[in-house]
Structures are given as structure tokens and as C-alpha cells.
Scaffold this motif. Structure first.
Motif, PDB file in Angstrom:
ATOM      1  N   LEU A 155     103.944  20.252  24.754  1.00 50.42           N
ATOM      2  CA  LEU A 155     103.780  20.358  26.198  1.00 50.42           C
ATOM      3  C   LEU A 155     103.883  18.979  26.844  1.00 50.42           C
ATOM      4  CD1 LEU A 155     103.205  22.390  28.460  1.00 50.42           C
ATOM      5  CD2 LEU A 155     100.791  21.879  28.179  1.00 50.42           C
ATOM      6  N   THR A 156     103.297  17.974  26.217  1.00 47.99           N
ATOM      7  CA  THR A 156     103.388  16.607  26.726  1.00 47.99           C
ATOM      8  C   THR A 156     104.827  16.123  26.716  1.00 47.99           C
ATOM      9  OG1 THR A 156     101.185  16.170  25.876  1.00 47.99           O
ATOM     10  CG2 THR A 156     102.516  14.261  26.427  1.00 47.99           C
ATOM     11  N   SER A 157     105.539  16.429  25.630  1.00 55.45           N
ATOM     12  CA  SER A 157     106.951  16.050  25.526  1.00 55.45           C
ATOM     13  C   SER A 157     107.776  16.749  26.606  1.00 55.45           C
ATOM     14  CB  SER A 157     107.481  16.406  24.141  1.00 55.45           C
ATOM     15  OG  SER A 157     108.866  16.229  24.078  1.00 55.45           O
ATOM     16  N   PHE A 158     107.499  18.024  26.824  1.00 56.22           N
ATOM     17  CA  PHE A 158     108.230  18.762  27.850  1.00 56.22           C
ATOM     18  C   PHE A 158     107.967  18.183  29.231  1.00 56.22           C
ATOM     19  CE2 PHE A 158     108.438  22.236  30.968  1.00 56.22           C
ATOM     20  CZ  PHE A 158     109.764  22.598  30.815  1.00 56.22           C
ATOM     21  N   TYR A 159     106.729  17.816  29.494  1.00 61.37           N
ATOM     22  CA  TYR A 159     106.384  17.245  30.797  1.00 61.37           C
ATOM     23  C   TYR A 159     107.113  15.924  31.022  1.00 61.37           C
ATOM     24  CZ  TYR A 159     103.692  15.348  34.650  1.00 61.37           C
ATOM     25  OH  TYR A 159     103.319  14.799  35.852  1.00 61.37           O
ATOM     26  N   SER A 160     107.198  15.083  29.994  1.00 57.84           N
ATOM     27  CA  SER A 160     107.908  13.807  30.149  1.00 57.84           C
ATOM     28  C   SER A 160     109.394  14.041  30.377  1.00 57.84           C
ATOM     29  CB  SER A 160     107.676  12.908  28.939  1.00 57.84           C
ATOM     30  OG  SER A 160     108.233  13.489  27.782  1.00 57.84           O
ATOM     31  N   GLN A 161     109.974  15.045  29.712  1.00 54.42           N
ATOM     32  CA  GLN A 161     111.380  15.381  29.940  1.00 54.42           C
ATOM     33  C   GLN A 161     111.571  15.898  31.367  1.00 54.42           C
ATOM     34  OE1 GLN A 161     112.527  18.148  26.910  1.00 54.42           O
ATOM     35  NE2 GLN A 161     112.408  16.628  25.277  1.00 54.42           N
ATOM     36  N   PHE A 162     110.640  16.687  31.841  1.00 48.97           N
ATOM     37  CA  PHE A 162     110.730  17.225  33.201  1.00 48.97           C
ATOM     38  C   PHE A 162     110.700  16.099  34.234  1.00 48.97           C
ATOM     39  CE2 PHE A 162     108.990  19.336  36.985  1.00 48.97           C
ATOM     40  CZ  PHE A 162     109.877  20.390  37.094  1.00 48.97           C
TER      41      PHE A 162
END
Length: 141
Positions: free
Chosen positions: A78-85
Motif C-alpha cells: 500500500l505504501t509503494s502504491f501510494y508513492s507511485q500514485f
């Protein structure tokens, strides 16, 4: 003269404790009891077995910590997805500037229309992620 030099020198080392723990007890455990003891010790999160044993004997509060690998993995993704977003948002602004500087108004508007469609799809995905995160928190945290 040597006696005066020795008296003036200070002793090194640790300061003595006011109430040192000098009394020691020994217990014997069989294999099953030892395995149970080790599992309780690991769950407590304490680093010293002696502190764990004294807290058990004197009814001090014992803290049990359980680490769920699935929860940690979910959090990391989820943290990785947020940084990509966030990086997509930065790239979005850069793309709009490049479109208007390198293309005609009509062509830039066409590309922006396509970009808006992709953005709307991304918003729907983000809403699903927020819903899944909420469900996960209610069930597991």
C-alpha cells in the motif's frame, strides 16, 4: 610515597548497585514445558528471560505482540502504491506543460481528453483501494 599515590587514584569500573539481585533460583523443565515457555517468552516481546520470569512470578503486566506477515506485506504494498500514485500526479503536471508547449491547441486538447479518461479510471481504482483498506482495518486491526 607509593601509598599516597594509590590513595589519590580513583577506582575504575561500574558504580555498585544499591540493591543488587544476589539470590538465584533454579527450575527444571521438560521438553514440552520448555517449548511452551519459549513461545510465551517470544510472544511477550521481552529481550531478557529473567525479566520475563520475574514479571510472571510477581503478576506484572506481560505484553504479547503478534506480528502478522500478511499485514506487513499489505502495508508495504500500500505504501509503494501510494508513492507511485504521487509520482503519477507529478508526471501529470509535466505532461500538460509539454503538450501545450510542443503541440497545437487542437492536438493538445485531444491528448488531454485521453489523459482525462485515464485519470478517471485511476480515481476509480483509488476509491477501490481506499475501500479495501478500510475493510482490512476493520477485519484485522
Amino acid at each position: 610515597m607509593n601509598d599516597k599515590n594509590n590513595e589519590q587514584k580513583k577506582k575504575g569500573g561500574r558504580h555498585p548497585k544499591v540493591d543488587p539481585a544476589k539470590i538465584r533460583y533454579t527450575i527444571s523443565l521438560n521438553e514440552a514445558e520448555h517449548a511452551r515457555f519459549l513461545s510465551l517468552f517470544e510472544q511477550s516481546g521481552m529481550n531478557v528471560k529473567a525479566h520475563f520470569i520475574t514479571s510472571c512470578i510477581f503478576d506484572k503486566k506481560i505484553q504479547t505482540i503478534r506480528i502478522d506477515k500478511g499485514t506487513i506485506d499489505f502495508y508495504m504494498r500500500l505504501t509503494s502504491f501510494y508513492s507511485q500514485f504521487r509520482s503519477v500526479g507529478i508526471n501529470y503536471n509535466q505532461i500538460v506543460k509539454i503538450l501545450y508547449s510542443n503541440f497545437s491547441e487542437k492536438k493538445a486538447a485531444l491528448f488531454l481528453y485521453k489523459l482525462e479518461k485515464q485519470t478517471l479510471e485511476m480515481i476509480e481504482i483509488l476509491k477501490k483501494v481506499i475501500q479495501i483498506t478500510g475493510d482490512f482495518e476493520q477485519k484485522h486491526l
